[in-house]
Design a protein around this motif. Structure first.
Motif, PDB file in Angstrom:
ATOM      1  N   PHE A  28      39.640  20.706  -4.009  1.00  0.00           N
ATOM      2  CA  PHE A  28      38.325  21.069  -3.485  1.00  0.00           C
ATOM      3  C   PHE A  28      37.583  19.816  -3.038  1.00  0.00           C
ATOM      4  O   PHE A  28      37.410  18.881  -3.812  1.00  0.00           O
ATOM      5  CB  PHE A  28      37.527  21.812  -4.555  1.00  0.00           C
ATOM      6  CG  PHE A  28      36.126  22.159  -4.140  1.00  0.00           C
ATOM      7  CD1 PHE A  28      35.847  22.621  -2.859  1.00  0.00           C
ATOM      8  CD2 PHE A  28      35.071  22.023  -5.034  1.00  0.00           C
ATOM      9  CE1 PHE A  28      34.564  22.938  -2.479  1.00  0.00           C
ATOM     10  CE2 PHE A  28      33.774  22.335  -4.662  1.00  0.00           C
ATOM     11  CZ  PHE A  28      33.527  22.795  -3.377  1.00  0.00           C
ATOM     12  N   LEU A  50      41.117  32.072  -1.382  1.00  0.00           N
ATOM     13  CA  LEU A  50      41.930  31.675  -2.532  1.00  0.00           C
ATOM     14  C   LEU A  50      42.648  32.871  -3.148  1.00  0.00           C
ATOM     15  O   LEU A  50      43.784  32.753  -3.612  1.00  0.00           O
ATOM     16  CB  LEU A  50      41.033  31.004  -3.582  1.00  0.00           C
ATOM     17  CG  LEU A  50      40.493  29.622  -3.197  1.00  0.00           C
ATOM     18  CD1 LEU A  50      39.598  29.076  -4.309  1.00  0.00           C
ATOM     19  CD2 LEU A  50      41.635  28.646  -2.908  1.00  0.00           C
ATOM     20  N   VAL A  59      35.476  31.598   0.589  1.00  0.00           N
ATOM     21  CA  VAL A  59      36.342  30.804  -0.278  1.00  0.00           C
ATOM     22  C   VAL A  59      37.046  31.699  -1.291  1.00  0.00           C
ATOM     23  O   VAL A  59      38.250  31.568  -1.543  1.00  0.00           O
ATOM     24  CB  VAL A  59      35.531  29.703  -0.987  1.00  0.00           C
ATOM     25  CG1 VAL A  59      36.403  28.954  -1.993  1.00  0.00           C
ATOM     26  CG2 VAL A  59      34.952  28.734   0.028  1.00  0.00           C
ATOM     27  N   VAL A  67      33.801  26.143   6.639  1.00  0.00           N
ATOM     28  CA  VAL A  67      34.545  26.480   5.434  1.00  0.00           C
ATOM     29  C   VAL A  67      36.021  26.589   5.809  1.00  0.00           C
ATOM     30  O   VAL A  67      36.383  27.346   6.720  1.00  0.00           O
ATOM     31  CB  VAL A  67      34.058  27.806   4.817  1.00  0.00           C
ATOM     32  CG1 VAL A  67      34.821  28.117   3.537  1.00  0.00           C
ATOM     33  CG2 VAL A  67      32.558  27.745   4.549  1.00  0.00           C
ATOM     34  N   VAL A  94      40.500  23.613  -0.380  1.00  0.00           N
ATOM     35  CA  VAL A  94      39.207  24.166   0.013  1.00  0.00           C
ATOM     36  C   VAL A  94      38.335  23.006   0.487  1.00  0.00           C
ATOM     37  O   VAL A  94      38.197  22.004  -0.210  1.00  0.00           O
ATOM     38  CB  VAL A  94      38.517  24.900  -1.160  1.00  0.00           C
ATOM     39  CG1 VAL A  94      37.124  25.366  -0.743  1.00  0.00           C
ATOM     40  CG2 VAL A  94      39.363  26.073  -1.619  1.00  0.00           C
ATOM     41  N   VAL A 103      39.945  27.092   4.122  1.00  0.00           N
ATOM     42  CA  VAL A 103      40.813  27.405   2.982  1.00  0.00           C
ATOM     43  C   VAL A 103      42.238  27.406   3.504  1.00  0.00           C
ATOM     44  O   VAL A 103      42.567  28.185   4.408  1.00  0.00           O
ATOM     45  CB  VAL A 103      40.462  28.758   2.342  1.00  0.00           C
ATOM     46  CG1 VAL A 103      41.344  29.002   1.123  1.00  0.00           C
ATOM     47  CG2 VAL A 103      38.992  28.819   1.964  1.00  0.00           C
ATOM     48  N   VAL A 117      37.479  27.732  -8.519  1.00  0.00           N
ATOM     49  CA  VAL A 117      38.706  26.932  -8.404  1.00  0.00           C
ATOM     50  C   VAL A 117      39.406  26.824  -9.751  1.00  0.00           C
ATOM     51  O   VAL A 117      40.634  26.923  -9.852  1.00  0.00           O
ATOM     52  CB  VAL A 117      38.369  25.536  -7.834  1.00  0.00           C
ATOM     53  CG1 VAL A 117      39.561  24.597  -7.970  1.00  0.00           C
ATOM     54  CG2 VAL A 117      37.948  25.656  -6.366  1.00  0.00           C
TER      55      VAL A 117
END
Length: 391
Positions: free
Chosen positions: A287, A312, A308, A337, A326, A339, A275
């Motif tokens: 996050f 991203l 992830v 998960v 996230v 995103v 991140v």
């Protein structure tokens, strides 16, 4: 194939059942109207009405099969129309004229080069057959041969060129579709090989631990426990053989000339660093973690991290000016998960198979029996949601 004499491009023509049905309807209507005109009007004078009606039906009927047998049906119509002229009953009905034009069109459009030249020769010969020695008739025959013949050539070239363009576009579209599918299959194969290479490190690490522990325990046992020492020795030897075979397999999966650097495989514990890198590249990221974190199997841990990472990366490439989120959610059934981004970028980045991001995520999640959904968000942006079971 081209005919040098008249410059005609010949391509295969597809005959559609719908067109043949329409031709049958047209032929029946022409015959019915033609017979009605024969019986109620003054056409084909000097010829018995029964014979005139029979000739009218015989001229109109081949229109029904002009697509299937364009040359044969066209020659029949041409010869019968010239027979009417030879008899002297040249005042024929409009349906006969329409059938004659349909026959010429069929020869012009639906025959190959050889058939077209034969039809054109029969058309010209039959027109001039009864005009020998008569200058007036010869001029008339020349006019009614040259003008329709030129129209047939022009029509043939125009229709065939259009069909050629359509066929070329269809072939080009099919080729692009095959190339797209091939790229997609190649991308899937490449991603599977990449996943296998990464999983090799995880498996090799676990097997190496087993080998080391078995060897250490074997050396620590007293000499009188021979059976246990023998079993541990067998485990150690089998583990070393498994590692050797795994390395050979990894060599087969690696592209020729490519040597990947050895590095520890990442895990979700490193998402904070990921991140931070994305934010330094210009994309603000929020996050969050929900639920009680639990120890994850190594493969699931790596899979979650890659989802992830790819999510991203896609947001950074395609979202434009945006913010990303996230979310890792631990549940009793597995790990979720998410995103998301709120940018106006591409609705489905890398969805054409040219990129490996979404393909890799789908392959990884499917490997562990999970599910993944990708697509635009309500109100704008893009979202990747994956569920990876822990069982």
């Amino acid at each position: 194939m081209k005919c040098a004499a008249i410059g005609i491009t010949v391509v295969p023509v597809t005959r559609f059942p719908t067109g043949e049905k329409l031709d049958r309807v047209v032929a029946a209507c022409l015959a019915a109207v033609g017979v009605l005109i024969v019986w109620t009007g003054n056409v084909m004078p000097g010829m018995p009405k029964g014979l005139a009606a029979l000739l009218t039906v015989a001229i109109c009927a081949p229109v029904a099969v002009r697509r299937r047998w364009p040359l044969a049906s066209g020659i029949v119509v041409i010869l019968l129309v010239n027979l009417i002229f030879a008899i002297g009953a040249n005042n024929y009905s409009p349906p006969v004229a329409i059938a004659w034009m349909c026959a010429l069109y069929g020869i012009a459009v639906w025959t190959d080069t050889r058939g077209f030249l034969i039809g054109l020769a029969v058309f010209a010969a039959s027109n001039f057959a009864g005009s020998v020695g008569d200058t007036s008739s010869l001029n008339s025959a020349g006019f009614f041969t040259i003008v329709p013949g030129a129209a047939m050539i022009i029509c043939r070239r125009a229709i065939r060129e259009r069909e050629l363009r359509a066929e070329t576009l269809a072939q080009h579209a099919a080729l692009l579709e095959r190339e797209r599918e091939l790229r997609a299959h190649e991308a899937v194969a490449e991603e599977r090989a990449r996943i296998a290479r990464e999983l090799h490190d995880l498996v090799a690490h676990n097997v190496s631990v087993m080998v080391v522990q078995a060897g250490a325990e074997r050396h620590a046992l007293p000499e009188d426990q021979a059976s246990t020492r023998e079993a541990l020795s067998s485990i150690e030897q089998s583990g070393r053989q498994a590692l050797a075979e795994a390395r050979r397999l990894l060599g087969m999966l690696r592209p020729n000339g490519v040597h990947e650097e050895l590095a520890p495989q990442p895990s979700i514990d490193q998402i904070d660093f990921l991140v931070d890198q994305i934010e330094r590249a210009g994309l603000p990221v929020k996050f969050d973690v929900e639920g009680e974190p639990v120890a994850l199997p190594a493969g699931v841990d790596l899979c979650a991290y890659r989802v992830v990472q790819e999510g991203l990366t896609n947001a950074l490439k395609h979202a434009g000016p945006a913010h990303a989120e996230v979310l890792l959610r631990y549940t009793p059934a597995g790990l979720d998960v998410h995103v998301r981004d709120d940018g106006p970028g591409a609705a489905e980045p890398n969805s054409d198979g040219a990129g490996h991001g979404l393909i890799g995520m789908r392959e990884r999640v499917a490997l562990y029996g999970g599910q993944i959904h990708t697509g635009p968000r309500d109100g704008g942006g893009f979202e990747i949601s994956a569920h990876i079971p822990l069982a």
